[in-house]
Write a protein that holds these residues in place. Structure first.
Motif, short mmCIF file in Angstrom:
data_model
loop_
_atom_site.label_atom_id
_atom_site.label_comp_id
_atom_site.label_asym_id
_atom_site.label_seq_id
_atom_site.Cartn_x
_atom_site.Cartn_y
_atom_site.Cartn_z
N GLY A 22 0.84 -1.21 0.00
CA GLY A 22 0.00 0.00 0.00
C GLY A 22 0.86 1.24 0.00
O GLY A 22 0.55 2.23 -0.66
N SER A 23 1.96 1.20 0.73
CA SER A 23 2.88 2.33 0.73
C SER A 23 3.56 2.45 -0.63
O SER A 23 3.71 3.55 -1.17
N ALA A 24 3.95 1.32 -1.19
CA ALA A 24 4.68 1.35 -2.45
C ALA A 24 3.77 1.78 -3.61
O ALA A 24 4.11 2.69 -4.37
N VAL A 25 2.63 1.14 -3.74
CA VAL A 25 1.74 1.46 -4.86
C VAL A 25 1.02 2.77 -4.56
O VAL A 25 0.33 2.88 -3.56
N GLY A 26 1.23 3.73 -5.40
CA GLY A 26 0.59 5.02 -5.16
C GLY A 26 0.67 5.89 -6.39
O GLY A 26 0.78 5.40 -7.52
N LEU A 27 0.66 7.19 -6.17
CA LEU A 27 0.72 8.12 -7.29
C LEU A 27 1.97 7.91 -8.13
O LEU A 27 1.98 8.16 -9.33
N GLY A 28 3.03 7.46 -7.47
CA GLY A 28 4.30 7.24 -8.17
C GLY A 28 4.13 6.30 -9.35
O GLY A 28 4.71 6.51 -10.42
N ASN A 29 3.34 5.25 -9.17
CA ASN A 29 3.17 4.27 -10.24
C ASN A 29 2.34 4.81 -11.38
O ASN A 29 2.60 4.50 -12.54
N TYR A 103 4.45 17.87 -1.87
CA TYR A 103 3.82 17.86 -3.20
C TYR A 103 2.90 16.67 -3.42
O TYR A 103 1.95 16.74 -4.18
N TYR A 104 3.16 15.58 -2.70
CA TYR A 104 2.30 14.40 -2.84
C TYR A 104 0.84 14.74 -2.51
O TYR A 104 -0.09 14.30 -3.18
N CYS A 105 0.66 15.54 -1.45
CA CYS A 105 -0.69 15.90 -1.03
C CYS A 105 -1.38 16.77 -2.07
O CYS A 105 -2.61 16.73 -2.21
N PHE A 224 13.23 4.08 -6.55
CA PHE A 224 13.22 4.31 -5.10
C PHE A 224 11.90 4.93 -4.66
O PHE A 224 11.30 4.53 -3.67
N PHE A 225 11.46 5.93 -5.43
CA PHE A 225 10.20 6.59 -5.07
C PHE A 225 9.07 5.57 -5.08
O PHE A 225 8.28 5.48 -4.14
N SER A 226 9.01 4.78 -6.16
CA SER A 226 7.89 3.87 -6.32
C SER A 226 7.90 2.75 -5.29
O SER A 226 6.85 2.31 -4.82
N LEU A 227 9.09 2.28 -4.91
CA LEU A 227 9.16 1.17 -3.93
C LEU A 227 9.21 1.70 -2.50
O LEU A 227 9.39 0.93 -1.56
N SER A 228 9.07 3.00 -2.34
CA SER A 228 9.13 3.64 -1.00
C SER A 228 10.46 3.35 -0.31
O SER A 228 10.50 3.05 0.89
N LEU A 229 11.56 3.46 -1.06
CA LEU A 229 12.86 3.17 -0.47
C LEU A 229 13.68 4.44 -0.28
O LEU A 229 13.41 5.46 -0.92
N1 PHE Z 1 5.82 4.76 -3.18
C1 PHE Z 1 4.83 5.78 -3.14
C2 PHE Z 1 4.23 5.94 -4.53
O1 PHE Z 1 4.65 5.33 -5.46
C3 PHE Z 1 5.33 7.09 -2.62
C4 PHE Z 1 6.23 6.97 -1.44
C5 PHE Z 1 7.55 7.38 -1.56
C6 PHE Z 1 5.76 6.45 -0.25
C7 PHE Z 1 8.41 7.22 -0.49
C8 PHE Z 1 6.62 6.31 0.83
C9 PHE Z 1 7.94 6.68 0.70
O2 PHE Z 1 3.35 6.69 -4.72
#
Ligand code: PHE
Length: 459
Positions: A22-29, A103-105, A224-229
């Motif tokens: 849930g953390s990984a899959v998000g707007l980044g993808n 910016y995510y918000c 890294f962004f997408s995998l929340s790393l």
């Molecule tokens: N991985 C999230 C996404 O793809 C964003 C995110 C980045 C979450 C870093 C946690 C840490 O949208």
């Protein structure tokens, strides 16, 4: 200070996978990935991205998981426990998370804006999808509505954090699979639109001449962004695991799931770009303007669009809460601040900075308030925030994490933790050790430096 006593654990492995995924899959993808794949040349970018995820992404994730579960602490406390001089790496991650969330918000707010638009005003969206998107961002005047929706998104994130995340974890058991299935359905539809085959070809055509340092750094930062790393989120999540959980298979599952979602989004959005001719200059427009072409072409498009933006919003919330939790638990556990007060202060600062992100997309450029390179093509402040996190801070976080595991804590100890003291088989352990000790820090380090030297000139 944080304590290891009385810390909750995940009730089940599925609970953990859902939270971490849930953390990984998000707007980044869905919002970031297709735009980057498009800009960096399609097929060749995909290959670079997949190699980076398979080699670097999985090993950085494993490194973070083992640190977290070994110590059962938040990112700063965990590193400090393993070596008293290294807590600052966790602190760097907290700072990165703070900037990302600014910016995510805002983009999370755009998903709410589109939910409202698909309920009340779908004909206007479809009449001119690009104009509608630019209008949201201030082409026709101050983008007050977008900013208010961003505030709502931030408020919801903070509200969930203050009331516990158990509720959304339950919901994600249902909604994540629905998102997965919907994406596959939309991808198939997008690929069969008239003219879409050019887009499919673009994504499958491998031309390595499009790959330069910027493209590689983009792929690395995106992974890294997408995998929340690179910012300690996965350290924190794994700190709630017990030694009965298999870190090795969990790493594989989460990386595969996240990458599949990004690929589905890419093969949904890029063919739609070619089919509709709507190719926004900025990445953000893909998930918003371009997809209108797909929804217009399917029966029940209004409902499907609504469902899509609702699921995108949900995926965004499961990511934003994971970031905010990191910032807040650090300030509460390590700095002794009061939780509610911290949430309010942090959210207010994030909101103020974030507003400039939305304003810089279109409005400030039009008003000439912000110096822009190419008019609407180059929102300087917005790009600056994203560059800072994706190209510098996240890779730096991952660099120091792997260096720490490879050279300070020791890969033997990390592998011992990964296998729960030999309980689980880890055939690739020597590869993992080699990657974490040598390849990851070298590759990440070289790419950061190359990106700083060559990358800044190219958008
Ligand atoms: N991985 C999230 C996404 O793809 C964003 C995110 C980045 C979450 C870093 C946690 C840490 O949208």
């Amino acid at each position: 200070m944080s304590t290891t006593e009385n810390r909750a654990e995940f009730g089940s492995t599925l609970g953990f996978i859902l939270s971490a995924a849930g953390s990984a899959v998000g707007l980044g993808n869905i919002w970031k990935f297709p735009g980057k794949a498009y800009a960096c040349g399609g097929g060749a970018f995909l290959i670079i991205y997949l190699i980076i995820v398979a080699l670097v992404g999985t090993t950085v994730m494993m490194a973070e998981f083992t640190i977290g579960r070994k110590t059962h602490k938040n990112a700063v406390g965990a590193l400090r426990e393993l070596n008293s001089k290294w807590g600052w790496v966790g602190g760097l991650g907290i700072l990165t998370g703070f900037i990302i969330l600014c910016y995510y918000c805002q983009v999370g707010g755009w998903t709410l804006y589109y939910i409202a638009a698909y309920i009340t005003d779908v004909q206007t969206v479809w009449a001119d999808p690009m104009a509608y998107f630019l209008g949201m961002l201030g082409a026709n005047g101050f983008p007050l509505a977008a900013i208010i929706w961003a505030l709502v998104f931030l408020f919801l994130t903070a509200f969930i954090i203050s009331h516990g995340t158990a509720g959304i974890e339950k919901m994600s058991k249902i909604l994540m699979p629905v998102l997965f299935i919907l994406l596959i359905g939309l991808m198939i539809r997008a690929c069969t639109l008239p003219g879409a085959d050019e887009g499919v070809k673009y994504m499958l055509h491998v031309d390595f001449s499009t790959i330069n340092t910027t493209a590689i750094l983009t792929a690395l930062g995106q992974a890294f962004f997408s995998l929340s790393l690179g910012m300690g989120v996965m350290i924190t999540y794994a700190s709630y695991l017990s030694s009965d959980d298999n870190l090795i298979s969990n790493t594989g599952i989460i990386c595969v799931l996240d990458t599949c979602v990004a690929l589905f989004a890419g093969f949904m959005i890029i063919p739609a770009v070619f089919a509709t001719g709507i190719a926004p200059g900025m990445g953000g427009g893909f998930a918003f303007a371009t997809l209108a072409g797909v929804f217009m072409a399917i029966p029940g498009g209004q409902f499907m669009g609504l469902l899509f933006y609702f699921l995108l919003f949900f995926a965004a919330v499961t990511s934003s809460t994971s970031i905010l939790e990191g910032t807040v638990s650090f300030l509460v556990e390590e700095k002794g601040m009061e939780r509610k007060k911290t949430l309010v202060i942090v959210s207010c600062i994030m909101f103020v900075i974030g507003v400039f992100y939305t304003l810089s997309q279109v409005f400030m450029n039009l008003k000439g308030i912000w110096i822009s390179k190419d008019g609407l093509q180059f929102p300087i402040f917005g790009d600056f925030l994203e560059y800072l996190t994706d190209r510098l801070l996240l890779p730096l976080g991952a660099f120091f994490t792997t260096f720490f595991v490879g050279w300070i804590w020791g890969t033997d100890k990390s592998i011992e933790e990964a296998t729960s003291d030999g309980k689980f088989k880890f055939g690739l352990a020597p590869v993992y050790a080699f990657m974490v000790k040598f390849i990851d820090p070298i590759v990440i380090g070289v790419i950061i430096v190359a990106g700083m030297v060559f990358g800044m000139a190219i958008s």
